[in-house]
Scaffold this motif. Structure first.
Motif, PDB file in Angstrom:
ATOM      1  N   CYS A  68      30.656  48.491 -44.387  1.00 21.78           N
ATOM      2  CA  CYS A  68      31.282  49.859 -44.620  1.00 21.78           C
ATOM      3  C   CYS A  68      30.659  50.953 -43.408  1.00 21.78           C
ATOM      4  N   ALA A  69      31.659  51.622 -42.873  1.00 24.42           N
ATOM      5  CA  ALA A  69      31.200  52.678 -41.927  1.00 24.42           C
ATOM      6  C   ALA A  69      29.991  53.287 -42.247  1.00 24.42           C
ATOM      7  N   HIS A  70      28.972  53.835 -41.508  1.00 21.81           N
ATOM      8  CA  HIS A  70      27.604  54.184 -42.099  1.00 21.81           C
ATOM      9  C   HIS A  70      27.200  54.814 -40.958  1.00 21.81           C
ATOM     10  N   ARG A  71      26.314  55.765 -41.276  1.00 22.11           N
ATOM     11  CA  ARG A  71      25.386  56.468 -40.258  1.00 22.11           C
ATOM     12  C   ARG A  71      23.900  56.136 -40.864  1.00 22.11           C
ATOM     13  N   LEU A  72      22.833  56.346 -39.985  1.00 28.52           N
ATOM     14  CA  LEU A  72      21.339  56.269 -40.437  1.00 28.52           C
ATOM     15  C   LEU A  72      20.864  57.824 -40.390  1.00 28.52           C
ATOM     16  N   VAL A  73      20.311  58.298 -41.274  1.00 29.38           N
ATOM     17  CA  VAL A  73      20.111  59.893 -41.455  1.00 29.38           C
ATOM     18  C   VAL A  73      18.735  59.681 -41.567  1.00 29.38           C
ATOM     19  N   THR A  74      17.828  60.629 -40.739  1.00 27.44           N
ATOM     20  CA  THR A  74      16.563  60.797 -40.880  1.00 27.44           C
ATOM     21  C   THR A  74      16.132  62.151 -41.144  1.00 27.44           C
ATOM     22  N   ASP A  75      17.004  62.867 -41.014  1.00 26.15           N
ATOM     23  CA  ASP A  75      17.080  64.269 -41.182  1.00 26.15           C
ATOM     24  C   ASP A  75      18.233  65.020 -41.802  1.00 26.15           C
ATOM     25  N   LEU A  76      17.992  65.939 -42.942  1.00 27.98           N
ATOM     26  CA  LEU A  76      19.200  66.104 -43.665  1.00 27.98           C
ATOM     27  C   LEU A  76      20.122  66.904 -43.031  1.00 27.98           C
ATOM     28  N   THR A  77      20.023  67.534 -41.945  1.00 35.52           N
ATOM     29  CA  THR A  77      20.841  68.287 -41.009  1.00 35.52           C
ATOM     30  C   THR A  77      22.069  67.308 -40.409  1.00 35.52           C
ATOM     31  N   GLN A  78      21.690  66.004 -40.439  1.00 31.71           N
ATOM     32  CA  GLN A  78      22.616  64.936 -40.098  1.00 31.71           C
ATOM     33  C   GLN A  78      23.807  64.759 -40.924  1.00 31.71           C
ATOM     34  N   LEU A  79      23.560  65.216 -42.177  1.00 38.42           N
ATOM     35  CA  LEU A  79      24.541  64.984 -43.052  1.00 38.42           C
ATOM     36  C   LEU A  79      25.907  65.632 -42.725  1.00 38.42           C
ATOM     37  N   ASP A  80      25.738  66.776 -42.102  1.00 39.11           N
ATOM     38  CA  ASP A  80      27.042  67.436 -41.618  1.00 39.11           C
ATOM     39  C   ASP A  80      27.765  66.657 -40.755  1.00 39.11           C
ATOM     40  N   GLU A  81      27.198  66.064 -39.810  1.00 39.31           N
ATOM     41  CA  GLU A  81      27.816  64.950 -38.775  1.00 39.31           C
ATOM     42  C   GLU A  81      28.760  63.805 -39.511  1.00 39.31           C
ATOM     43  N   CYS A  82      27.514  63.700 -40.582  1.00 46.64           N
ATOM     44  CA  CYS A  82      28.347  62.256 -41.548  1.00 46.64           C
ATOM     45  C   CYS A  82      29.601  62.865 -42.097  1.00 46.64           C
TER      46      CYS A  82
ATOM     47  N   ASP B 144      25.799  71.225 -49.854  1.00 42.23           N
ATOM     48  CA  ASP B 144      24.503  71.963 -49.901  1.00 42.23           C
ATOM     49  C   ASP B 144      23.637  71.538 -51.117  1.00 42.23           C
ATOM     50  N   ALA B 145      24.392  71.327 -52.150  1.00 43.73           N
ATOM     51  CA  ALA B 145      23.713  70.725 -53.245  1.00 43.73           C
ATOM     52  C   ALA B 145      23.068  69.597 -53.441  1.00 43.73           C
ATOM     53  N   LEU B 146      23.828  68.779 -52.494  1.00 42.74           N
ATOM     54  CA  LEU B 146      23.074  67.442 -52.373  1.00 42.74           C
ATOM     55  C   LEU B 146      21.970  67.481 -51.325  1.00 42.74           C
ATOM     56  N   LYS B 147      21.969  68.287 -50.456  1.00 42.15           N
ATOM     57  CA  LYS B 147      20.780  68.305 -49.489  1.00 42.15           C
ATOM     58  C   LYS B 147      19.652  68.834 -50.355  1.00 42.15           C
ATOM     59  N   GLN B 148      19.821  70.018 -51.243  1.00 43.88           N
ATOM     60  CA  GLN B 148      18.899  70.280 -52.083  1.00 43.88           C
ATOM     61  C   GLN B 148      18.108  69.059 -53.043  1.00 43.88           C
ATOM     62  N   SER B 149      18.981  68.429 -53.686  1.00 42.71           N
ATOM     63  CA  SER B 149      18.476  67.246 -54.297  1.00 42.71           C
ATOM     64  C   SER B 149      17.642  66.161 -53.411  1.00 42.71           C
ATOM     65  N   LEU B 150      18.054  66.008 -52.241  1.00 46.58           N
ATOM     66  CA  LEU B 150      17.559  65.258 -51.311  1.00 46.58           C
ATOM     67  C   LEU B 150      16.354  65.914 -50.517  1.00 46.58           C
ATOM     68  N   GLN B 151      15.945  67.046 -50.961  1.00 42.91           N
ATOM     69  CA  GLN B 151      14.835  67.822 -49.969  1.00 42.91           C
ATOM     70  C   GLN B 151      13.518  67.092 -50.199  1.00 42.91           C
ATOM     71  N   GLY B 152      13.295  66.645 -51.259  1.00 43.16           N
ATOM     72  CA  GLY B 152      11.809  65.999 -51.425  1.00 43.16           C
ATOM     73  C   GLY B 152      11.549  64.766 -50.756  1.00 43.16           C
ATOM     74  N   LEU B 153      12.538  63.968 -50.295  1.00 42.97           N
ATOM     75  CA  LEU B 153      12.420  62.886 -49.736  1.00 42.97           C
ATOM     76  C   LEU B 153      11.704  62.685 -48.407  1.00 42.97           C
TER      77      LEU B 153
END
Lengths: 379, 379
Positions: free
Chosen positions: B108-122, B154-163
């Motif tokens: 599956c097409a995918h991206r590596l994310v090490t920072d939540l801001t990268q989710l926008d690019e995803c 945004d809600a998703l980012k919130q829930s991932l905040q603690g990681l």
């Protein structure tokens, strides 16, 4: 659930392996010292025999020669299956013959001998070709003698001189010119339901089973039905619960019962990969009150015993459909060390596979293998 | 021979049961306290980990999340199979994706994310329907999140905040509209020989495997070949030894690899009664340097997981070709307690048997069963 098996050999081990997935813990009694052991490691478990009987849901045996005091204790728990009297039928040819007669099950013409002078009458009535069997403690050809010629009767009497026939009478049987030995392994549950596996053909050498082929070649529906009928007569007549093995001689269309084994049996080992549910699982299902499993065969199978042989190439596992069952025992002459099950789509393929197998094995220990391979290839 | 398995759960237990007949003693490491235990009783054996490593002919794992310090110790013995790096590929989605890319295996097409801001690019590049997976320690649906709609980013980012994404990066995948999930279980030996079982079709519910059907319905030779080719590319590319499971999404004629498991796998449990040689025996054969066993299917099979359910009627064993595999664990919600294998001659009969099975089971724990029974009956 827990099942306590008297005897801690390979049959208890294979019951343990079959019980595990069902959530049935099998423990074994080493009858040499009454200790309760793990059926695989043979290490003592942290409970004594009385506690193990108490904790078990069912008690059963892996061999019929369990000391009677142990069987009596087991029977007193009301958990012993098959029953003590059924186990003793397998341990005593006098009881066995009485059962066969009482149920009108065809068997070899025979006489009970408690005094060597009776042997003369045996020759008169049964002929000069006789098999003489100790009625108890015989196993794998031990405790058996042959008379092939009237002139050797005196010599035979001489060799039997030391026996205590009051304690252990002889059963003298007419030697039968049978075509082959077949065995039927089957199972009966507490409700009286019976399932019988396809007949196996057994090849012996010096009194020991060497090869079984199942389903036996050249068995038509009629013969299979007749064998199943004999099995049902016996198992129902005995009110038997568990796996029972019935050895028979085939003479043309006739089946004569030779011997009963009130337990899982070497001639049923092929069921491990050659049937939908193997004999070990079905025995446990029966004694635990679970529904019996399907006994249908998967293709055709051969079971090859590894006897007295500790060293061979594991490359035999490259034969498709081959499975090794190694018992983990110290090598001794004539000792059953393990067996190899081989499955195939048809007899010719099975013959090819046995021929391949013979390349990996020291043939002095496998005297029946090459000939059987040839026979099956030409079947 | 001895094989030491890291992990003391049901997979180690089933390897123990498969090893016994081959004369292979399987011991297990409880990774919670480094103790060496019996894989069935879980009781400690009388040797410590260092001694067990020393005594073993091969070391292997039943799960990929073995602490790295233990894997390093195991690897230092030169007996660990598959290798530590191969085990870690199964434990770390970053390594896994790198492997798939390096071997040009479709996924599956995918991206590596090490920072939540990268989710926008995803979302820009992969679209708004995404699956977000922790790259490590995910299991049975834990450590996974979904985005179905850009407005919920945004809600998703919130829930991932603690990681801690530096320690455990995310793999963000494009959600694929796949037709079904298939898995290929196969085995590679030390010489590089590979055998692959027929594809299984897997039905999940809330991230857990509930039912596998094998051989998967509607798989033509071409699709089976394509899956085998993917398996071979991976196993050879990894220089893998042992059983490897490859989960794939089927989208029309395309197969996308979703996940690798460097071990025997739940979607291969059907092989216990549905194939000539099961995955547990084949894993042991491979790591012990024995010839691989035949992987051909016997009829068609379904594997039904028993999840979070401790009580059901054993009368289900009355269904012909049904086999219970009970793991002997304490019941907990979502815990795999055991499984039931059901074999049949064809899919319609298998459907009938699953319909019968559903009568014996509390269906709230088996949400996939009735529908699958209907589907197969109409297949």
């Amino acid at each position: 659930m827990r099942v306590l098996i008297y005897g801690a050999g390979q049959l208890a081990q294979m019951m343990y392996l079959a019980g595990c997935p069902l959530g049935i813990e099998v423990q074994a009694v080493d009858v040499k010292d009454d200790s309760v052991v793990h059926p695989v490691s043979k290490l003592p478990l942290e409970l004594n025999l009385t506690q193990a009987i108490e904790a078990a849901d069912a008690l059963s045996v892996e061999f019929e020669h369990v000391p009677e005091r142990l069987l009596e204790q087991a029977a007193a728990s009301d958990k012993l299956l098959p029953s003590m009297s059924n186990i003793l039928i397998g341990a005593d040819r006098v009881r066995e013959k009485k059962l066969l007669e009482s149920l009108n099950v065809p068997n070899c013409a025979h006489r009970l001998v408690t005094d060597l002078t009776q042997l003369d009458e045996c020759v008169e009535s049964l002929g000069e070709r006789l098999i003489i069997k100790a009625s108890r403690d015989g196993y794998d050809g031990y405790g058996q003698w042959r008379l092939t010629d009237r002139s050797k009767l005196d010599a035979l009497k001489q060799s039997l001189q030391g026996l205590d026939l009051d304690a252990v009478p002889l059963i003298v049987e007419q030697m039968v010119d049978f075509d082959r030995e077949l065995s039927m392994v089957g199972v009966r549950d507490k409700q009286g339901n019976i399932s019988t596996y396809p007949l196996a053909e057994n090849l012996h050498y010096k009194g020991q089973l060497h090869v079984s082929v199942a389903p036996a070649p050249e068995v038509d529906t009629e013969l299979q039905k007749r064998a199943a009928h004999i099995f049902e007569t016996l198992a129902s007549g005995m009110d038997y619960v568990g796996v029972l093995a019935v050895e028979m001689f085939q003479c043309g269309d006739t089946l004569l019962v030779n011997e009963l084994a009130p337990r899982v049996h070497n001639s049923g080992h092929w069921t491990q990969s050659g049937s939908v549910t193997d004999q070990f699982e079905n025995h446990l299902r029966a004694v635990c009150g679970l529904p019996l499993g399907d006994v249908a065969a998967i293709g055709v199978s051969a079971m090859v015993n590894i006897i007295g042989c500790g060293s061979f190439s594991r490359e035999l596992l490259s034969i498709k459909g081959s499975h090794l069952h190694w018992y983990g025992k110290t090598v001794r002459e004539k000792r059953k060390m393990g067996h190899i099950n081989v499955g195939a789509a048809d007899y010719a393929e099975l013959g090819d596979k046995l021929a391949a197998l013979s390349q990996y094995l020291p043939l002095e220990f496998f005297p029946k293998l090459e000939k059987e391979a040839r026979r099956l290839r030409n079947a």
